[in-house]
Design a protein around this motif. Structure first.
Motif, short mmCIF file in Angstrom:
data_model
loop_
_atom_site.label_atom_id
_atom_site.label_comp_id
_atom_site.label_asym_id
_atom_site.label_seq_id
_atom_site.Cartn_x
_atom_site.Cartn_y
_atom_site.Cartn_z
N LYS A 427 0.84 -1.20 0.00
CA LYS A 427 0.00 0.00 0.00
C LYS A 427 0.87 1.25 0.00
O LYS A 427 1.90 1.31 0.69
CB LYS A 427 -0.93 0.01 1.22
CG LYS A 427 -1.90 -1.18 1.26
CD LYS A 427 -2.92 -1.05 2.37
CE LYS A 427 -3.92 0.04 2.07
NZ LYS A 427 -5.01 0.09 3.09
N GLU A 428 0.47 2.24 -0.79
CA GLU A 428 1.20 3.50 -0.87
C GLU A 428 0.83 4.37 0.33
O GLU A 428 -0.28 4.89 0.43
CB GLU A 428 0.86 4.23 -2.17
CG GLU A 428 1.70 5.49 -2.41
CD GLU A 428 1.35 6.19 -3.71
OE1 GLU A 428 0.47 7.09 -3.66
OE2 GLU A 428 1.92 5.84 -4.76
N ILE A 429 1.76 4.52 1.26
CA ILE A 429 1.45 5.27 2.47
C ILE A 429 1.52 6.77 2.19
O ILE A 429 2.20 7.22 1.27
CB ILE A 429 2.40 4.90 3.62
CG1 ILE A 429 3.83 5.37 3.33
CG2 ILE A 429 2.37 3.40 3.91
CD1 ILE A 429 4.77 5.24 4.52
N ARG A 430 0.79 7.53 3.01
CA ARG A 430 0.85 8.99 2.94
C ARG A 430 1.39 9.51 4.28
O ARG A 430 0.99 9.05 5.34
CB ARG A 430 -0.53 9.60 2.68
CG ARG A 430 -1.13 9.24 1.32
CD ARG A 430 -0.18 9.54 0.16
NE ARG A 430 0.40 10.86 0.19
CZ ARG A 430 -0.14 11.93 -0.38
NH1 ARG A 430 -1.27 11.83 -1.06
NH2 ARG A 430 0.47 13.10 -0.31
N VAL A 431 2.30 10.46 4.20
CA VAL A 431 2.90 11.05 5.40
C VAL A 431 2.64 12.55 5.37
O VAL A 431 2.99 13.23 4.40
CB VAL A 431 4.41 10.77 5.46
CG1 VAL A 431 4.99 11.32 6.76
CG2 VAL A 431 4.70 9.28 5.33
N ASN A 432 2.03 13.06 6.43
CA ASN A 432 1.69 14.48 6.51
C ASN A 432 1.97 15.01 7.92
O ASN A 432 2.02 14.23 8.88
CB ASN A 432 0.21 14.70 6.18
CG ASN A 432 -0.09 14.51 4.70
OD1 ASN A 432 0.29 15.32 3.86
ND2 ASN A 432 -0.74 13.40 4.38
N PRO A 433 2.12 16.33 8.04
CA PRO A 433 2.26 16.90 9.38
C PRO A 433 0.99 16.65 10.20
O PRO A 433 -0.12 16.67 9.67
CB PRO A 433 2.44 18.40 9.13
CG PRO A 433 2.86 18.51 7.70
CD PRO A 433 2.22 17.36 6.99
N SER A 434 1.16 16.43 11.48
CA SER A 434 0.01 16.23 12.36
C SER A 434 -0.26 17.50 13.15
O SER A 434 0.66 18.28 13.42
CB SER A 434 0.29 15.07 13.33
OG SER A 434 -0.70 15.02 14.34
N LYS A 435 -1.50 17.69 13.53
CA LYS A 435 -1.84 18.84 14.37
C LYS A 435 -1.40 18.62 15.81
O LYS A 435 -1.33 19.57 16.60
CB LYS A 435 -3.35 19.10 14.32
CG LYS A 435 -4.19 17.97 14.90
CD LYS A 435 -5.68 18.26 14.80
CE LYS A 435 -6.50 17.10 15.40
NZ LYS A 435 -7.95 17.36 15.30
N HIS A 436 -1.10 17.38 16.17
CA HIS A 436 -0.69 17.07 17.53
C HIS A 436 0.76 17.48 17.76
O HIS A 436 1.60 17.36 16.88
CB HIS A 436 -0.84 15.57 17.82
CG HIS A 436 -2.26 15.08 17.71
ND1 HIS A 436 -3.20 15.31 18.68
CD2 HIS A 436 -2.89 14.39 16.73
CE1 HIS A 436 -4.37 14.78 18.32
NE2 HIS A 436 -4.20 14.21 17.13
#
Length: 556
Positions: A427-436
């Motif tokens: 699966k192609e993962i997505r990485v993004n900034p978190s608000k936490h």
């Protein structure tokens, strides 16, 4: 310390002579004493390997200035430099005079905090004295110095003096540097800057912070060419541009990486159309950002350095401060908006800076995971290639999502840049900034099923040791893996069999010729390589030997 491998020696002389002269020019004595740290972002407000100019006037010591003024009308090709620091060297004094012409002699009197610089002619000396007294106050190793004509018409030094050898070598190196500029199309107010060996992100604000130490920066344009980060930087005059080139060329922004290569540009003026994270005209803060949403909100004039919303929002510290220096480094965007103002300005619903993937937090949101296969330990190992992972939480009610907390914001940025959209377990993962801002451990009695794990005390962190070589070997995911810590008793077949048991196919394998503890192994695809790294890093090959695995830039 000076990165000898990145030393940019281009003198017209036999190689060993070039290298020796270069070392002397950078302030390393024949006895082996080192100049100090080469981390530009961890130094004080002035670069320490030479005289740096500042546009700020000096209001102290009026008596000294009166005495200096009385000597301005007595031209001599010998220049007197006063108030020099005790740690100053001949190269520091020479660096003050290089932009103005050929230097024929130098005399350093440390006990009296004075020095004398002999120029080839009175014209060069006059240009030097006039510039430093009218346009820019010279600084050596953080201390303001005073420049005036000397009563001496020439310098007569004793060649038998113990320091004469290093002095003559420094003079030769200075002359080589001066002649080198003649072969590059001549000095110019615009510099072309190339960042070699870029491991950590470099921004416009980082460059402004470094280059503004030399003098007033008018404009900066950044771009990427041939997969290399480059910039054009414009100063108000040729003298300041020359000083910046001579002081910063060959320096490392961070330890052992991000090396500055500086040449004169063919351009004589930069045409900046937008003030944003890619270009900036510090003389015209009212330029638009190039983003319709921002400009319609009236933020076009907020892009000057004194009110940079980019630096205010990102709030990133110098990336390797924690790893390499006990003292805090200067923050990126040192002229950021005050926190309260930045918060009030940018906490707009749906507001996002143009093209921004940068952020100031340490927590990443990882989505589209294979929930049947991915574990906190797997994410710790994968994301640990780019920084020290503190905590991992796979969401209890949405197990194809996870939060990964890194040790530093720049490590989170590196992980995001390199791991977003790669395939992990199909699966192609997505990485993004978190608000936490951090990953919370579950409260006592709260169901978790082992989905949250704290790795603070893990012995497998790659970057906790200051100066770790792992900082120099950070690469994007690739089909080729670098293996280390291989015991002598383990054969090629043993290793290949272990990697094939991860579910992939080994295409090639090669031990390092001079060090059999290391090897390269190539899998059939990047996806297979990622899984192999997750499963084989820290794999026990012998009773006391655990394999170390990382991505490699090489191919077999």
């Amino acid at each position: 310390m000076l990165d000898l491998k990145s030393a940019n020696c281009r003198f017209r002389a036999p190689f060993h002579q070039k290298f020796l002269l270069f070392l002397l020019w950078r302030g390393i004595r024949l006895s082996g004493l080192k100049r100090g740290s080469d981390e530009l972002l961890s130094q004080t407000a002035a670069v320490s390997n030479g005289g740096i100019m500042t546009s700020q006037p000096n209001n102290n010591n009026d008596a000294k200035k009166v005495k200096l003024d009385r000597n301005l009308n007595k031209p001599s090709r010998v220049v007197h430099v006063r108030n020099i620091p005790m740690e100053a060297m001949e190269t520091d004094i020479i660096n003050l005079g290089i932009p103005f012409g050929r230097i024929t002699n130098v005399l350093l009197l440390k006990g009296k905090n004075q020095a004398f610089l002999e120029m080839a002619d009175e014209t060069s000396a006059t240009s030097m004295v006039n510039y430093y007294n009218n346009s820019g106050t010279p600084i050596i190793r953080g201390r303001t110095v005073y420049v005036q004509f000397s009563n001496h018409k020439e310098l007569k030094t004793d060649n038998a003096h113990p320091g004469s050898m290093s002095t003559q070598a420094a003079l030769q190196a200075a002359q080589a540097l001066t002649s080198e500029t003649d072969t590059q199309g001549g000095p110019n107010t615009v510099l072309r800057v190339i960042v070699d060996n870029q491991i950590y992100p470099i921004t416009l604000d980082v460059l402004y912070q470094i280059f503004s130490r030399v003098g007033k920066v008018l404009k900066i344009i950044t771009f990427t060419k041939n997969n290399t980060f480059q910039a054009l930087i414009q100063y108000p005059d040729v003298i300041t541009a020359q000083a910046a080139k001579l002081s910063l060329d060959g320096q490392n922004i961070y330890n052992a990486c991000c090396t500055l290569r500086i040449d004169y540009s063919k351009l004589t003026n930069l045409n900046v159309k937008y003030n944003n994270d890619k270009s900036r005209d510090f003389t015209n803060p009212n330029l638009p950002t190039g983003d319709i949403g921002l400009d319609s909100l009236g933020f076009g004039g907020a892009m000057s350095v004194m009110g940079s919303p980019f630096s205010g929002l990102l709030n990133l510290g110098a990336p390797l401060t924690a790893a390499y220096s006990a003292a805090a480094g200067l923050p990126l965007g040192a002229f950021a908006l005050p926190p309260a103002m930045a918060s009030a300005t940018f906490n707009l619903a749906g507001f996002r800076l143009p093209g921004q993937q940068s952020f100031g937090g340490c927590v990443l949101l990882v989505s589209n995971l294979n929930e049947e296969m991915v574990t906190p330990d797997a994410l710790f190992t994968l994301f640990g290639v780019y920084g020290d992972v503190i905590r991992v939480k796979i969401l209890f009610n949405k197990k194809d999502n996870a939060l990964v907390q890194m040790s530093e914001p720049h490590q989170a940025q590196l992980a995001l840049t390199n791991l977003d959209k790669i395939k992990v377990y199909g699966k192609e993962i997505r990485v993004n900034p978190s608000k936490h801002q951090l990953v919370q451990m579950p409260k006592e009695g709260q169901p978790d099923a082992g989905l949250t794990k704290d790795f603070t005390s893990s012995p497998l962190h790659r970057f906790k040791k200051p100066g770790s070589k792992n900082y120099q070997n950070i690469y994007p995911p690739s089909a080729t893996l670098h293996l280390s810590n291989i015991p002598a008793s383990v054969t090629e077949e043993d290793i290949k069999t272990a990697f094939e048991n991860t579910g992939g196919s080994v295409v090639a394998f090669k031990f390092f010729p001079k060090d059999r503890k290391m090897a390269l192994i190539q899998m059939e695809s990047i996806e297979e390589s990622v899984i192999a790294l997750i499963k084989m890093h820290n794999y026990q090959l012998a009773d006391s030997s655990h394999l170390r695995v990382s991505f490699s830039k090489s191919t077999i």
